[in-house]
Enzyme design. Sequence first.
Site, PDB file in Angstrom:
ATOM      1  N   ARG A 125       0.909  -1.312  -0.025  1.00 50.64           N
ATOM      2  CA  ARG A 125       0.020  -0.107  -0.080  1.00 50.64           C
ATOM      3  C   ARG A 125       0.918   1.261  -0.070  1.00 50.64           C
ATOM      4  O   ARG A 125       1.930   1.482   0.863  1.00 50.64           O
ATOM      5  CB  ARG A 125      -0.839  -0.060   1.069  1.00 50.64           C
ATOM      6  N   GLU A 144       5.118   6.829   2.468  1.00 54.39           N
ATOM      7  CA  GLU A 144       6.010   5.584   2.177  1.00 54.39           C
ATOM      8  C   GLU A 144       5.172   4.532   1.638  1.00 54.39           C
ATOM      9  O   GLU A 144       4.219   4.929   1.210  1.00 54.39           O
ATOM     10  CB  GLU A 144       6.134   5.021   4.061  1.00 54.39           C
ATOM     11  N   ASN A 146       3.980   0.343   2.386  1.00 54.65           N
ATOM     12  CA  ASN A 146       4.003  -0.516   3.147  1.00 54.65           C
ATOM     13  C   ASN A 146       4.361  -1.756   2.372  1.00 54.65           C
ATOM     14  O   ASN A 146       3.147  -2.179   1.712  1.00 54.65           O
ATOM     15  CB  ASN A 146       3.009  -0.583   3.740  1.00 54.65           C
ATOM     16  N   SER A 151      -2.782  -2.941   6.012  1.00 60.00           N
ATOM     17  CA  SER A 151      -4.073  -3.282   6.585  1.00 60.00           C
ATOM     18  C   SER A 151      -5.115  -2.257   6.147  1.00 60.00           C
ATOM     19  O   SER A 151      -5.106  -1.455   5.437  1.00 60.00           O
ATOM     20  CB  SER A 151      -4.013  -3.383   8.004  1.00 60.00           C
ATOM     21  N   LYS A 305      12.376   2.322   5.338  1.00 56.34           N
ATOM     22  CA  LYS A 305      12.377   3.807   4.995  1.00 56.34           C
ATOM     23  C   LYS A 305      14.141   4.146   4.610  1.00 56.34           C
ATOM     24  O   LYS A 305      13.764   4.994   3.843  1.00 56.34           O
ATOM     25  CB  LYS A 305      12.341   4.435   6.512  1.00 56.34           C
ATOM     26  N   LYS A 364      12.837   9.810  10.760  1.00 57.14           N
ATOM     27  CA  LYS A 364      12.279   8.482  10.939  1.00 57.14           C
ATOM     28  C   LYS A 364      13.328   7.345  11.049  1.00 57.14           C
ATOM     29  O   LYS A 364      14.167   7.423  10.560  1.00 57.14           O
ATOM     30  CB  LYS A 364      11.702   8.431   9.606  1.00 57.14           C
ATOM     31  N   GLU A 368       7.833   0.461  11.640  1.00 59.65           N
ATOM     32  CA  GLU A 368       6.370   0.422  10.958  1.00 59.65           C
ATOM     33  C   GLU A 368       5.462   0.629  12.016  1.00 59.65           C
ATOM     34  O   GLU A 368       5.875   0.369  13.076  1.00 59.65           O
ATOM     35  CB  GLU A 368       6.370  -0.721  10.130  1.00 59.65           C
ATOM     36  N   GLY A 369       4.315   0.774  11.556  1.00 58.43           N
ATOM     37  CA  GLY A 369       3.210   0.778  12.394  1.00 58.43           C
ATOM     38  C   GLY A 369       2.942   2.137  13.157  1.00 58.43           C
ATOM     39  O   GLY A 369       1.733   2.058  13.925  1.00 58.43           O
ATOM     40  N   ARG A 450      -7.280   7.706   5.133  1.00 58.26           N
ATOM     41  CA  ARG A 450      -7.340   7.782   6.821  1.00 58.26           C
ATOM     42  C   ARG A 450      -7.274   9.371   7.124  1.00 58.26           C
ATOM     43  O   ARG A 450      -6.571  10.086   6.333  1.00 58.26           O
ATOM     44  CB  ARG A 450      -6.334   6.992   7.239  1.00 58.26           C
TER      45      ARG A 450
END
Length: 474
Positions: A125, A144, A146, A151, A305, A364, A368-369, A450
């Site tokens: 994604r 970024e 993923n 998800s 990254k 960064k 992740e997450g 989002r």
Amino acid sequence: MAAPWAAAPPEEPLAREAALLAVDAALLAGVLMRTQEEPGASQVVSYAPFTLLPSAVPSALFEQAYAVQQDFNLLVDAISQNKEFLERTLASTIKVDDFTARLFRIYTQVLEEGLAQSVFLGINRSDYMFDCGADGTPALKQIEINTIAASFGGLTSRTPAVHRQVLKMLGRTEEASRLLPNNPAQGLALGIAKAWELYGSQSAVVMFLVEEVQRNIFDQRCVENELWNRNIRVIRKRFRDVFEKGSLDDARRLYIDGQEVAVVYYREGYVPQNYDPQNWEARLLLERSRAVKCPDIATQLAGTKKVQQELTRPGTLEKLLPGQAASVARIRATFAGLYSLDLGEEGDKMAAKAIADPDCFVLKPQREGGGNNLYGEELRHVLEKIKDSPERTSYILMDKIKPRPSKNYLLRPHTPLKVSECISELGIFGVYVRQGKELVLNESAGHLLRTKAIEHADGGVAAGVAVLDTPYLV
Ligand code: ADP
Ligand code: MG
């Protein structure tokens, strides 16, 4: 351009009435999550957080994001097959970042033994924000990509119905009819099914590798159900189960509980906390196997990254995608400024720049997450501390994207209703399947919007900051 309702969103008591309707519509449509209080079972569930109103997305940028997705699929796939590039790019990072180093060790080990896997499945994604230029024109900038456990491809298909109903209640029937249908889970399942088919064993199963605690299980079930509908058997296992019951036969076919596994779909394994020594052993077993891993460890590394930052160096994309100038141009147009903090002149210069002007950058780490990046004063503080130490190389620096905020209500269980100034992040899902050297599927599979309040610099839906949204194209 904003959505027609963003300048003056509904006020009390209309807002409350709309929120009540929205929450019930969300529950009926299946925008579901297990609760914080009872994360391990589905007896008590609630709605996944979402916006009361759809947010505006410039249609030209929406189209641009879709148009570049197949290019990104090609790029990730190319990186995953380029040992020399991964080795060179991650050399400085793995000296200081233990997690990336451990992944890299498995990567090397598997290559030394020789790959048993011959079918490859990528589900990614690519996430973007709309950077507001000096003249007010928004530009699509990648945050970024993923490459593991991307998800919300399931739940996001359920929000258009909810937002349609809310708009109708607010007297905006025409706008309601313009919300696009969207079903990433279907596209993801199509990729998984293709990989399963090419693996070539009717009796083999698809294994979802899941977390110990699965609050977001309904999102995963959306993909799972699509597979059951195609008569493909799905099992859900944790690393622990693999450690205890997983094995390889002579041809390195993967078995668990006596069942052969054709595809391993990771929804776990992307943060250090997912691993204890036994889980690392389980990961190695999976990677050594013939099963199609989604993603294989090389593709996970392609999503770091550090790799993202190196891709912005002049000439790098051209080398990775030779003879594909149009793809390269489309990809490069989405890049924000990204900078290496490796020890040396270039890193020194950028560290000094960020310390002088911390609000223009994001710092960064290789994580992740959500919730790991550093901004503003905290960025300055940390960089000042580590600016002369090798620890600096575990981070990259990125230009801060500044989208134009708009007003919305963020609906969350047990949270008072209030208007927030919000910004949105658009994600496009990509799916591809490769057999040996031949790409047999390369598609975009839908989108995810989002939205979060501007006071939070960082964090996704799972981190409790962003909420699900539906794009309203303007
Ligand atoms: P993670 O892997 O933790 O999701 P991201 O790079 O996606 O890391 O960053 C997490 C969040 O931080 C993003 O969802 C976004 O809200 C914010 N963010 C990241 N990079 C930038 C940036 N360059 N400018 C503004 N906000 C950013
Ligand atoms: Mg992210």
